[in-house]
Write a protein that holds these residues in place. Structure first.
Motif, short mmCIF file in Angstrom:
data_model
loop_
_atom_site.label_atom_id
_atom_site.label_comp_id
_atom_site.label_asym_id
_atom_site.label_seq_id
_atom_site.Cartn_x
_atom_site.Cartn_y
_atom_site.Cartn_z
N PHE A 49 0.83 -1.20 0.00
CA PHE A 49 0.00 0.00 0.00
C PHE A 49 0.87 1.26 0.00
CE2 PHE A 49 -2.09 3.32 2.62
CZ PHE A 49 -3.17 3.60 1.79
N LEU A 50 1.92 1.24 0.80
CA LEU A 50 2.81 2.40 0.86
C LEU A 50 3.66 2.53 -0.40
CD1 LEU A 50 4.07 2.15 4.56
CD2 LEU A 50 2.26 3.61 3.65
N GLY A 51 4.02 1.42 -1.01
CA GLY A 51 4.91 1.47 -2.16
C GLY A 51 4.24 1.65 -3.50
N TRP A 52 2.94 1.32 -3.60
CA TRP A 52 2.27 1.33 -4.89
C TRP A 52 2.29 2.69 -5.59
CZ3 TRP A 52 1.16 -0.88 -9.10
CH2 TRP A 52 0.16 -0.40 -9.95
N PRO A 53 2.02 3.82 -4.93
CA PRO A 53 2.02 5.10 -5.66
C PRO A 53 3.35 5.38 -6.37
CG PRO A 53 0.98 5.38 -3.52
CD PRO A 53 1.60 4.01 -3.52
N THR A 54 4.47 5.03 -5.74
CA THR A 54 5.77 5.25 -6.38
C THR A 54 5.92 4.36 -7.59
OG1 THR A 54 6.80 5.91 -4.29
CG2 THR A 54 8.26 5.16 -6.04
N MET A 55 5.52 3.09 -7.48
CA MET A 55 5.60 2.19 -8.62
C MET A 55 4.71 2.66 -9.76
SD MET A 55 7.76 -0.18 -7.78
CE MET A 55 7.44 -1.43 -9.04
N ARG A 56 3.50 3.09 -9.41
CA ARG A 56 2.55 3.49 -10.42
C ARG A 56 3.00 4.75 -11.15
NH1 ARG A 56 -1.65 6.44 -12.10
NH2 ARG A 56 -3.60 5.43 -12.66
N ASN A 57 3.64 5.66 -10.43
CA ASN A 57 4.03 6.94 -11.01
C ASN A 57 5.40 6.90 -11.68
OD1 ASN A 57 1.64 8.17 -10.14
ND2 ASN A 57 2.51 8.68 -8.14
N ALA A 58 6.11 5.79 -11.59
CA ALA A 58 7.40 5.67 -12.25
C ALA A 58 7.22 5.79 -13.77
CB ALA A 58 8.07 4.35 -11.89
N THR A 113 11.20 -9.73 -19.68
CA THR A 113 11.62 -8.91 -18.54
C THR A 113 11.33 -9.61 -17.23
OG1 THR A 113 11.48 -6.72 -17.51
CG2 THR A 113 9.44 -7.61 -18.46
N GLN A 114 12.27 -9.46 -16.30
CA GLN A 114 12.07 -9.93 -14.94
C GLN A 114 11.31 -8.89 -14.11
OE1 GLN A 114 16.63 -10.86 -14.98
NE2 GLN A 114 15.81 -11.75 -13.12
N ASN A 115 11.18 -7.69 -14.65
CA ASN A 115 10.61 -6.57 -13.90
C ASN A 115 9.09 -6.63 -13.88
OD1 ASN A 115 13.27 -5.76 -13.66
ND2 ASN A 115 13.14 -4.33 -15.36
N VAL A 116 8.52 -6.12 -12.81
CA VAL A 116 7.06 -6.15 -12.63
C VAL A 116 6.47 -4.74 -12.68
CG1 VAL A 116 7.14 -8.28 -11.28
CG2 VAL A 116 7.32 -6.09 -10.09
N ASP A 117 7.23 -3.78 -13.22
CA ASP A 117 6.86 -2.37 -13.13
C ASP A 117 6.12 -1.82 -14.35
OD1 ASP A 117 8.95 -2.07 -15.05
OD2 ASP A 117 10.42 -1.72 -13.45
N PRO A 127 -7.90 -4.62 -11.25
CA PRO A 127 -6.83 -3.62 -11.37
C PRO A 127 -6.23 -3.31 -10.00
CG PRO A 127 -8.86 -2.86 -12.43
CD PRO A 127 -9.22 -4.05 -11.62
N ARG A 128 -4.92 -3.20 -9.94
CA ARG A 128 -4.25 -2.86 -8.69
C ARG A 128 -4.65 -1.46 -8.20
NH1 ARG A 128 -2.80 -1.45 -4.65
NH2 ARG A 128 -0.97 -1.93 -3.39
N ASP A 129 -4.88 -0.55 -9.13
CA ASP A 129 -5.28 0.81 -8.76
C ASP A 129 -6.60 0.80 -8.00
OD1 ASP A 129 -4.42 3.53 -11.04
OD2 ASP A 129 -3.56 2.88 -9.14
N GLN A 130 -7.54 0.03 -8.49
CA GLN A 130 -8.85 -0.08 -7.84
C GLN A 130 -8.69 -0.65 -6.43
OE1 GLN A 130 -11.86 -3.44 -8.75
NE2 GLN A 130 -12.47 -1.78 -10.12
#
Length: 414
Positions: free
Chosen positions: A103-112, A135-139, A197-200
């Motif tokens: 929850f704390l980390g999602w805004p940073t991931m979403r806004n990257a 890709t190994q990345n999940v971003d 959706p993760r955002d929802q």
């Protein structure tokens, strides 16, 4: 009971640069260009079919952490331990801890936003030099940089790329992107397999946890998630999108069940709609409430790669001439074995990574195809190769993502 351990948290042996003179950027750029442009063994007139494998190092310039780099999570935080699959599916308290940190980390991931490496890779794809991207990345940053994804090509039922669940919400991509470790874009139900959706989901977590939401907003206002914040003020985001916050009251965090299972009365919730792990059925009978558990769409430690991305990756290897691994130490077996398979087939292998790579010496046999090993910033060499091939200088800072998006990139990410 066996204990699952995080593999290779200490540095690998130093890289053996190839060609030996490619320790400078100018020589490295020339060597990379030759690697990408090497003729196909099956058709000398066709463009090479280079398959890319990217790791967390590619997203560092987007403000995200890596795992094993010089400033990686495992190097700076020796006691860091991500959640394991068995913990998540079997332990209510472990899920509380995971979702609180997420929850704390999602805004940073979403806004990257995509950085120069993502954009350069997208341009190489447009030139027809890239066969595909594993890709190994999940971003989702490769998706945001992809020339085929614009606000008009996303399924109209999805407001942004982060509302897209999986392939149905995104157009067919050329070159294709395979996310072997999944994506944070969506969550799935372990009971009915429905996707959301993760955002929802973030909005629901905010409603269920007002004190945590207030803390998050205050931290954002103070710039605590900014990579340039002081060490004392900064809250560090881990590569998988969570925040390690020692001493936080994780046990008080609440999370919801699957909406579909809830609508079918398969689960029990409290008065606010939060998941209840156990409930009484009378006569002192306590029943475990294990249905409707929502899990992020990523591969946890101890969990296998899903069949669909695994098969897609195998198909890309089959159709490629060579593989170029970028920003990955290949410490995870799922990534390492892909490069091993390419080398086993006698195809070319290239690696661009700061620091050593797991078992890299065995990838460069005498009978292998084109070879490349650079220990240079990927963004610099990829960007310079693109500029040389296009015959012009590019203002990378003017394109915070797909160069065709213009101002509409904000519609994809926010």
């Amino acid at each position: 009971m066996s204990i699952i351990r995080i593999p290779y948290t200490t540095p690998f042996p130093p890289a053996i640069i190839y060609p030996p003179t490619a320790s400078s950027k100018s020589v490295g750029v020339t060597a990379l260009q030759e690697f990408l442009l090497a003729p196909s063994s099956s058709n000398k007139s066709s463009k090479a079919r280079t398959l890319l494998l990217t790791g967390a190092g590619v997203s560092v310039e987007s403000g995200l952490a890596d795992y094993r780099g010089e400033n990686g999570t495992y190097r700076l935080h020796k006691k860091y331990r991500p959640i394991f699959y068995t913990e998540f599916i079997s332990n209510h308290v472990a899920r509380k801890r995971y979702w609180a940190r997420s929850f704390l980390g999602w805004p940073t991931m979403r806004n990257a936003r995509p950085n120069k490496s993502h954009m350069a890779i997208a341009r190489l794809g447009t030139m027809g030099l890239i066969h595909g991207i594993i890709t190994q990345n999940v971003d989702s940053l490769h998706h945001l940089a992809h020339p085929r994804i614009t606000s008009s090509t996303i399924n109209q039922a999805c407001r942004t790329i982060f509302d897209s669940f999986s392939d149905p919400g995104l157009p067919p991509l050329t070159p294709p992107i395979v996310e072997i470790h999944g994506t944070l874009r969506h969550i799935s139900c372990l009971t009915c397999s429905s996707l959301f959706p993760r955002d929802q989901f973030q909005h629901t977590l905010e409603y269920l946890n007002p004190a945590w939401a207030e803390f998050l907003h205050n931290a954002q206002d103070k710039g605590a998630f900014n990579p340039n914040a002081t060490r004392e003020e900064r809250i560090r985001i881990n590569p998988d999108g969570d925040v390690d916050f020692p001493g936080a009251p994780y046990t008080k965090f609440r999370y919801p069940p699957c909406p579909k299972c809830l609508s079918e009365r398969e689960v029990v919730v409290d008065k606010d709609g939060a998941h209840v792990p156990h409930h009484s059925e009378g006569n002192d009978c306590i029943k475990k409430n294990s249905k409707g558990i929502l899990k992020p769409g990523v591969v946890f430690f101890g969990e296998g790669v899903q069949p669909s991305p695994k098969n897609a990756a195998d198909q890309l290897i089959e159709g490629s001439e060579r593989m170029l691994a970028i920003g990955s130490s290949l410490a995870t077996y799922s990534a390492w074995k892909l490069v091993r398979e390419v080398a086993r087939r006698g195809k070319g292998v290239g690696i661009i990574n700061i620091g050593g790579v797991r078992g890299e010496a065995e990838f460069f046999g005498a009978d292998s195809g084109p070879r490349l090993r650079l220990e240079l910033p990927a963004a610099d060499v990829l960007g310079d190769v693109v500029e040389q091939l296009e015959g012009r200088s590019i203002d990378w800072a003017a394109h915070p993502g797909n160069p065709q998006f213009g101002e509409s990139i904000s519609g994809l990410g926010g």
